[in-house]
Design a protein around this motif. Structure first.
Motif, PDB file in Angstrom:
ATOM      1  N   ALA A   9       0.844  -1.208   0.000  1.00 19.52           N
ATOM      2  CA  ALA A   9       0.000   0.000   0.000  1.00 19.52           C
ATOM      3  C   ALA A   9       0.875   1.252   0.000  1.00 19.52           C
ATOM      4  O   ALA A   9       0.574   2.233  -0.697  1.00 19.52           O
ATOM      5  CB  ALA A   9      -0.920  -0.014   1.214  1.00 19.52           C
ATOM      6  N   ASN A  10       1.963   1.199   0.763  1.00 18.05           N
ATOM      7  CA  ASN A  10       2.890   2.336   0.821  1.00 18.05           C
ATOM      8  C   ASN A  10       3.494   2.615  -0.560  1.00 18.05           C
ATOM      9  O   ASN A  10       3.533   3.771  -1.015  1.00 18.05           O
ATOM     10  CB  ASN A  10       3.993   2.023   1.850  1.00 18.05           C
ATOM     11  CG  ASN A  10       5.071   3.080   1.904  1.00 18.05           C
ATOM     12  OD1 ASN A  10       6.079   2.966   1.213  1.00 18.05           O
ATOM     13  ND2 ASN A  10       4.864   4.116   2.706  1.00 18.05           N
ATOM     14  N   VAL A  11       3.914   1.559  -1.239  1.00 17.60           N
ATOM     15  CA  VAL A  11       4.508   1.726  -2.576  1.00 17.60           C
ATOM     16  C   VAL A  11       3.452   2.222  -3.561  1.00 17.60           C
ATOM     17  O   VAL A  11       3.715   3.120  -4.373  1.00 17.60           O
ATOM     18  CB  VAL A  11       5.138   0.396  -3.059  1.00 17.60           C
ATOM     19  CG1 VAL A  11       5.530   0.489  -4.529  1.00 17.60           C
ATOM     20  CG2 VAL A  11       6.363   0.059  -2.230  1.00 17.60           C
ATOM     21  N   ALA A  12       2.238   1.652  -3.467  1.00 16.40           N
ATOM     22  CA  ALA A  12       1.173   2.067  -4.392  1.00 16.40           C
ATOM     23  C   ALA A  12       0.874   3.557  -4.229  1.00 16.40           C
ATOM     24  O   ALA A  12       0.761   4.294  -5.226  1.00 16.40           O
ATOM     25  CB  ALA A  12      -0.091   1.241  -4.126  1.00 16.40           C
ATOM     26  N   TRP A  13       0.786   4.007  -2.994  1.00 14.59           N
ATOM     27  CA  TRP A  13       0.493   5.421  -2.738  1.00 14.59           C
ATOM     28  C   TRP A  13       1.590   6.320  -3.305  1.00 14.59           C
ATOM     29  O   TRP A  13       1.322   7.308  -3.986  1.00 14.59           O
ATOM     30  CB  TRP A  13       0.340   5.647  -1.228  1.00 14.59           C
ATOM     31  CG  TRP A  13       0.331   7.095  -0.846  1.00 14.59           C
ATOM     32  CD1 TRP A  13       1.306   7.798  -0.216  1.00 14.59           C
ATOM     33  CD2 TRP A  13      -0.720   8.049  -1.100  1.00 14.59           C
ATOM     34  NE1 TRP A  13       0.955   9.106  -0.058  1.00 14.59           N
ATOM     35  CE2 TRP A  13      -0.292   9.288  -0.594  1.00 14.59           C
ATOM     36  CE3 TRP A  13      -1.969   7.965  -1.714  1.00 14.59           C
ATOM     37  CZ2 TRP A  13      -1.071  10.437  -0.672  1.00 14.59           C
ATOM     38  CZ3 TRP A  13      -2.748   9.121  -1.794  1.00 14.59           C
ATOM     39  CH2 TRP A  13      -2.298  10.323  -1.273  1.00 14.59           C
ATOM     40  N   HIS A  14       2.840   5.957  -3.033  1.00 10.74           N
ATOM     41  CA  HIS A  14       3.942   6.804  -3.503  1.00 10.74           C
ATOM     42  C   HIS A  14       4.090   6.725  -5.025  1.00 10.74           C
ATOM     43  O   HIS A  14       4.482   7.710  -5.656  1.00 10.74           O
ATOM     44  CB  HIS A  14       5.244   6.421  -2.803  1.00 10.74           C
ATOM     45  CG  HIS A  14       5.310   6.945  -1.399  1.00 10.74           C
ATOM     46  ND1 HIS A  14       5.622   8.257  -1.107  1.00 10.74           N
ATOM     47  CD2 HIS A  14       5.048   6.348  -0.220  1.00 10.74           C
ATOM     48  CE1 HIS A  14       5.571   8.438   0.204  1.00 10.74           C
ATOM     49  NE2 HIS A  14       5.221   7.303   0.776  1.00 10.74           N
ATOM     50  N   ALA A  15       3.790   5.548  -5.600  1.00 11.30           N
ATOM     51  CA  ALA A  15       3.876   5.433  -7.070  1.00 11.30           C
ATOM     52  C   ALA A  15       2.856   6.346  -7.732  1.00 11.30           C
ATOM     53  O   ALA A  15       3.146   7.001  -8.734  1.00 11.30           O
ATOM     54  CB  ALA A  15       3.639   3.982  -7.488  1.00 11.30           C
ATOM     55  N   LEU A  16       1.667   6.411  -7.148  1.00  9.41           N
ATOM     56  CA  LEU A  16       0.607   7.222  -7.761  1.00  9.41           C
ATOM     57  C   LEU A  16       0.803   8.714  -7.505  1.00  9.41           C
ATOM     58  O   LEU A  16       0.329   9.544  -8.279  1.00  9.41           O
ATOM     59  CB  LEU A  16      -0.757   6.783  -7.223  1.00  9.41           C
ATOM     60  CG  LEU A  16      -1.189   5.373  -7.650  1.00  9.41           C
ATOM     61  CD1 LEU A  16      -2.467   4.957  -6.926  1.00  9.41           C
ATOM     62  CD2 LEU A  16      -1.391   5.303  -9.150  1.00  9.41           C
ATOM     63  N   THR A  17       1.467   9.043  -6.403  1.00 10.94           N
ATOM     64  CA  THR A  17       1.624  10.468  -6.078  1.00 10.94           C
ATOM     65  C   THR A  17       3.001  11.004  -6.464  1.00 10.94           C
ATOM     66  O   THR A  17       3.266  12.183  -6.264  1.00 10.94           O
ATOM     67  CB  THR A  17       1.414  10.711  -4.567  1.00 10.94           C
ATOM     68  OG1 THR A  17       2.341   9.889  -3.838  1.00 10.94           O
ATOM     69  CG2 THR A  17      -0.004  10.382  -4.150  1.00 10.94           C
ATOM     70  N   GLU A  18       3.861  10.116  -6.975  1.00 12.73           N
ATOM     71  CA  GLU A  18       5.187  10.585  -7.396  1.00 12.73           C
ATOM     72  C   GLU A  18       5.026  11.619  -8.493  1.00 12.73           C
ATOM     73  O   GLU A  18       4.228  11.413  -9.417  1.00 12.73           O
ATOM     74  CB  GLU A  18       6.010   9.404  -7.910  1.00 12.73           C
ATOM     75  CG  GLU A  18       7.466   9.702  -8.203  1.00 12.73           C
ATOM     76  CD  GLU A  18       8.245  10.113  -6.967  1.00 12.73           C
ATOM     77  OE1 GLU A  18       8.609  11.303  -6.886  1.00 12.73           O
ATOM     78  OE2 GLU A  18       8.468   9.263  -6.090  1.00 12.73           O
ATOM     79  N   ARG A  19       5.742  12.672  -8.356  1.00 12.72           N
ATOM     80  CA  ARG A  19       5.545  13.734  -9.339  1.00 12.72           C
ATOM     81  C   ARG A  19       5.992  13.261 -10.722  1.00 12.72           C
ATOM     82  O   ARG A  19       6.941  12.522 -10.874  1.00 12.72           O
ATOM     83  CB  ARG A  19       6.293  14.995  -8.925  1.00 12.72           C
ATOM     84  CG  ARG A  19       7.806  14.864  -8.959  1.00 12.72           C
ATOM     85  CD  ARG A  19       8.440  16.222  -8.745  1.00 12.72           C
ATOM     86  NE  ARG A  19       9.887  16.122  -8.837  1.00 12.72           N
ATOM     87  CZ  ARG A  19      10.679  15.979  -7.802  1.00 12.72           C
ATOM     88  NH1 ARG A  19      10.165  15.925  -6.593  1.00 12.72           N
ATOM     89  NH2 ARG A  19      11.985  15.903  -7.949  1.00 12.72           N
ATOM     90  N   ARG A  20       5.260  13.717 -11.702  1.00 15.91           N
ATOM     91  CA  ARG A  20       5.571  13.390 -13.086  1.00 15.91           C
ATOM     92  C   ARG A  20       6.124  14.633 -13.779  1.00 15.91           C
ATOM     93  O   ARG A  20       5.825  15.741 -13.359  1.00 15.91           O
ATOM     94  CB  ARG A  20       4.316  12.908 -13.808  1.00 15.91           C
ATOM     95  CG  ARG A  20       3.858  11.571 -13.282  1.00 15.91           C
ATOM     96  CD  ARG A  20       2.580  11.117 -13.886  1.00 15.91           C
ATOM     97  NE  ARG A  20       2.177   9.858 -13.258  1.00 15.91           N
ATOM     98  CZ  ARG A  20       2.604   8.660 -13.641  1.00 15.91           C
ATOM     99  NH1 ARG A  20       3.438   8.564 -14.628  1.00 15.91           N
ATOM    100  NH2 ARG A  20       2.215   7.564 -13.017  1.00 15.91           N
ATOM    101  N   PRO A  21       6.914  14.453 -14.831  1.00 15.82           N
ATOM    102  CA  PRO A  21       7.461  15.619 -15.516  1.00 15.82           C
ATOM    103  C   PRO A  21       6.345  16.512 -16.071  1.00 15.82           C
ATOM    104  O   PRO A  21       5.364  16.006 -16.625  1.00 15.82           O
ATOM    105  CB  PRO A  21       8.290  15.025 -16.652  1.00 15.82           C
ATOM    106  CG  PRO A  21       8.072  13.566 -16.620  1.00 15.82           C
ATOM    107  CD  PRO A  21       7.324  13.191 -15.392  1.00 15.82           C
ATOM    108  N   VAL A  22       6.500  17.821 -15.878  1.00 20.07           N
ATOM    109  CA  VAL A  22       5.507  18.755 -16.399  1.00 20.07           C
ATOM    110  C   VAL A  22       5.664  18.835 -17.911  1.00 20.07           C
ATOM    111  O   VAL A  22       6.774  19.032 -18.408  1.00 20.07           O
ATOM    112  CB  VAL A  22       5.721  20.149 -15.773  1.00 20.07           C
ATOM    113  CG1 VAL A  22       4.726  21.143 -16.344  1.00 20.07           C
ATOM    114  CG2 VAL A  22       5.593  20.063 -14.262  1.00 20.07           C
ATOM    115  N   PRO A  23       4.582  18.643 -18.670  1.00 17.80           N
ATOM    116  CA  PRO A  23       4.731  18.694 -20.125  1.00 17.80           C
ATOM    117  C   PRO A  23       5.147  20.086 -20.599  1.00 17.80           C
ATOM    118  O   PRO A  23       4.632  21.081 -20.083  1.00 17.80           O
ATOM    119  CB  PRO A  23       3.335  18.323 -20.642  1.00 17.80           C
ATOM    120  CG  PRO A  23       2.416  18.486 -19.495  1.00 17.80           C
ATOM    121  CD  PRO A  23       3.216  18.367 -18.244  1.00 17.80           C
TER     122      PRO A  23
END
Lengths: 298, 104
Positions: free
Chosen positions: A39-53
């Protein structure tokens, strides 16, 4: 469980996954609290910042979304040019039995060839998913664009033209790729075309004409073929564009995977790799064994 | 010099990672063990690598080559300096708080 771990780690942005994915999977594998850690990994994977287009990415995305409209315009002019020739032949040459809709096929294929070439040079993230979705969305919007909507009255092509062009493009892709992903690509392209055609028909003209198939196509109930008009041509060109984009992306991936490793001591390749390493890789490579942990900041 | 506060929600796990690496290189699993011993709470892999990533981006730690998939990490000079600044700040804050409690 392995598959679940891999799936969850796969939710990270690619750059993070490439760099830390194996280590995170390793920690999940040896975890004493697998549920909590997953659950910890899932949360951080989904909230990890993505490059701004960037602005260039947005322009490219806008171009992709509006591509079907430009395809419709190109197909229309592709139709008009031979149509003028045919009209002159009919009027001045006495060839009154010429059916001008048959002249559309070569013009559509010519336009399809051009857009496939353009698409092949595009660099789009996840083109196998993005291109069909964008084309479908664009095709659904096309009938509502005032100027392009004028073409709906034009008898521009037949479903056979669309099918032939799609299969032609598919055969080219199969021959050039020679990979197991090609059937999926081709099947997906045809499926998207069929879905777009169906949704277009239902959205624009309601379910009633389709329920009275095949009379609807023949025009005894509702002249559906006339109303679908330029759509098959646009679908053909859109399919060629999609296959061009995906084929270009796969060709680039294959080419980069086949680049031979540089020869040690080759100044040109050494310089190339120095220039293309990550900043932290550069720092690491310049460390002497006794200097670990005492890296001088640049 | 940018502080650990720039790391946002990862500032606390980042400090714990820097402390964990202060006595030598460690890979992720060893860092988890060390931080668990230090705080009685084991950081999750997502939290740990979220902080590791940001520390690497800021040049505070450095990934070292490894034979297997467990890659060790080490402090950089910049990270060592940052850790000293942070620990002195925390010590000054704790001293002030304790002194005020004693005189209250």
């Amino acid at each position: 469980m392995n598959r679940v771990r891999r799936t969850v780690v796969g939710w990270y942005p690619k750059d993070v996954r490439d760099r830390y994915g194996a280590e995170i999977e390793d920690l999940l594998e040896s975890s004493k609290h697998p549920g909590r850690d997953l659950a910890n990994v899932a949360w951080h994977a989904l909230t990890e910042r993505r490059p701004v287009p960037s602005g260039r990415h947005l322009v490219r995305a806008l171009g992709l979304l509006t591509a079907p409209i430009w395809f419709a315009v190109a197909a229309y002019f592709g139709y008009m040019a031979p149509g003028l020739v045919v009209g002159m032949l009919q009027q001045y040459g006495g060839y009154t039995d010429l059916n001008d809709t048959r002249w559309l096929a070569p013009s559509v294929l010519a336009v399809a060839g051009v857009v496939a070439g353009v698409g092949r040079r595009h660099r789009i993230v996840s083109p196998g998913a993005v291109v069909p979705v964008a084309l479908t969305a664009g095709l659904l919007l096309t009938p509502f664009i005032p100027f392009v909507n004028l073409f709906v009255g034009v008898r521009a092509g037949t479903p056979e033209t669309c099918a032939a062009a799609t299969w032609g493009a598919a055969l080219i892709v199969v021959a050039r790729l020679g990979r197991s992903s090609a059937p999926v690509l081709v099947g997906g392209g045809i499926l998207v075309n069929e879905l777009a055609l169906t949704v277009y028909g239902l959205a624009a003209h309601g379910a009633a004409p389709l329920a009275q198939w095949p009379d609807a196509m023949a025009g005894t109930v509702t002249p559906l073929t006339a109303r679908l008009a330029i759509l098959p041509a646009v679908l053909t060109i859109g399919t060629a564009y999609a296959l061009g984009v995906v084929h270009g992306a796969q060709a680039r991936t294959g080419a980069s995977a086949q680049v031979a490793p540089p020869e040690p001591g080759d100044p040109a390749t050494d310089q190339h790799h120095r220039d293309h390493r990550e900043p932290d890789q550069r720092r690491g490579a310049e460390l002497a064994p006794g200097q670990l942990g005492r890296v001088r900041e640049r | 010099m940018a502080g650990l506060a720039d790391l946002g929600r990862f500032s606390e796990p980042a400090l714990l990672i820097l402390i964990s690496l202060a006595d030598g290189t460690k890979h992720g699993y060893a860092m988890q063990d060390d931080i668990a011993a230090l705080t009685d709470e084991r950081p999750g892999p997502g939290t740990l690598y979220g902080a590791i990533r940001r520390l690497e981006e800021h040049g505070f730690i450095q990934q070292l080559p490894a034979a297997d998939r467990r890659k060790p990490y080490a402090l950089t000079d910049k990270g060592r300096d940052m850790l000293q600044v942070e620990l002195r700040r925390i010590r000054a804050m704790a001293d002030t708080g304790l002194r005020r409690l004693a005189t209250a």
